[in-house]
Design an enzyme around this catalytic site. Structure first.
Site, short mmCIF file in Angstrom:
data_model
loop_
_atom_site.label_atom_id
_atom_site.label_comp_id
_atom_site.label_asym_id
_atom_site.label_seq_id
_atom_site.Cartn_x
_atom_site.Cartn_y
_atom_site.Cartn_z
N CYS A 133 0.80 -1.22 0.00
CA CYS A 133 0.00 0.00 0.00
C CYS A 133 0.83 1.27 0.00
CB CYS A 133 -0.97 -0.01 1.19
SG CYS A 133 -2.19 -1.35 1.08
N HIS A 275 -2.94 6.62 4.80
CA HIS A 275 -3.50 5.38 4.22
C HIS A 275 -4.55 4.82 5.17
CE1 HIS A 275 -4.11 1.62 2.32
NE2 HIS A 275 -3.64 0.95 3.35
N ASN A 305 -10.67 0.04 1.89
CA ASN A 305 -9.21 0.08 1.77
C ASN A 305 -8.85 -0.07 0.30
OD1 ASN A 305 -6.47 -0.37 1.75
ND2 ASN A 305 -6.51 -2.16 3.10
#
Length: 347
Positions: A133, A275, A305
């Site tokens: 990520c 994030h 997400n």
């Protein structure tokens, strides 16, 4: 590098003093899947008796976007890239570096950057950057470094994320459901930025902290030399509580270092882009760091997400409202485990 005509410029490359983000765009698939609908599908296909609204209540995620059949990571990335180029009034041939920076990809080989480039019609140096990520922020940092070194003039950094395809929709039993629970947070999205030399502001600081001893905590095992084939390895595996525990154990040192080194506090940032995995994760981050709630751009309840696209989507939502000189802090969290900060000032 190539100009809009496709010919190399006659002047030598110079080494600028600063590089920054000059345009941004994002793209969301049209299809919406609620957590309640996802849970009903999982329960129906697996036969598991799950508590009512378990996914919604445990994650705070109400819905997410999912890519339709025939839509790939590159498809989403190309859509976001075209929007970013249009926002900057640029032609694909004005780009001399194309970085596809994503946890998702179309194929193992070649690099998905080539698929994106072929669709755009660019002739840039094209490559992939993959770091879970944190991929997109890593890609921006790479583009900045190549511009500052004189290796590139103008970069297009894109991500296209389709992690919803790594979600186990029919777990065999409760243990398999728990092992893949973190995957039920996933949604699909894309983002793109133009990175180039700027006269003032730009990317002021980058810091990272990596704890690779935790690489086995979560991920998608399939597709590499360990597990090249087999459906059992194509789904995300990792316990969400364990993942959260590792991030809390690692702590906020990199954020603290950045604030101290830059002699800044939260009041110095117009926004803080983090994030986002779940609502409880985000709330815990705010608690540990003390970042004010009004500095955050909250997307996770609506989008889930979206892996490395998370910060790009957030940036796109606030970019036009930022004034020149305002600063934004990026905080990336990625499996592996890695934490990354970037301080950016709008030019």
């Amino acid at each position: 590098m190539f100009t809009q005509s496709g010919r190399s410029p006659s002047h030598p490359r110079s080494r600028p003093h600063a590089a920054g983000i000059t345009a941004v765009a994002s793209l969301l698939p049209e299809d919406v899947l609620t957590s309640d609908d996802l849970q009903r599908e999982v329960a129906g296909r697996s036969g598991l008796a799950l508590p009512a609204r378990l996914l919604t209540q445990a994650t705070g995620i109400v819905s997410r976007r999912v890519a339709a059949d025939g839509v790939y990571a590159s498809t989403l990335a190309v859509g976001a890239a075209r929007r970013a180029l249009a926002a900057a009034d640029l032609d694909p041939l004005d780009i001399d570096l194309l970085v596809f920076a994503s946890a998702s990809r179309d194929v193992v080989e070649p690099a998905t950057a080539h698929i994106v480039q072929a669709e755009l019609g660019s002739r840039a140096h094209a490559l992939d950057v993959t770091n879970a990520c944190n991929s997109f922020v890593n890609g921006i940092d790479l583009a900045r470094s190549m511009i500052l070194s004189g290796r590139a003039h103008r970069a297009l950094v894109v991500t296209g994320e389709t992690p919803s395809r790594a979600v186990r929709r029919a777990p065999a039993d409760a243990a398999e459901f728990r092992a893949g629970f973190a995957g039920y947070t996933f949604g699909d999205a894309a983002a793109a930025v133009i990175v180039e030399a700027v006269e003032r502001g730009g990317i002021l600081d980058v810091d990272t902290e990596t704890h690779s001893g935790h690489w086995e905590v979560g991920g998608i095992p399939g597709g590499g030399s360990r597990h090249p084939r087999g459906d059992a390895y194509t789904y995300f595996q990792g316990d969400g509580h364990e993942l959260r525990g590792v991030f809390e154990k690692v702590g906020t040192a990199v954020v603290d270092r950045t604030l101290h080194r830059m002699r800044m506090d939260w009041d110095d940032f117009a926004k803080v882009l983090v994030h986002q995995v779940t609502v409880p994760y985000l709330e815990r981050f705010a608690e540990l760091t003390g970042v004010p709630a009004d500095k955050l751009v909250v997307t996770v309840p609506e989008l889930g997400n979206v892996a490395s696209a998370s910060i790009g989507v957030q940036l796109d939502r606030v970019f036009d409202g930022l004034a020149a000189g305002e600063r934004v802090l990026f905080v990336g969290l990625g499996g592996g485990i890695s934490i990354m900060t970037m301080v950016w000032e709008k030019s």
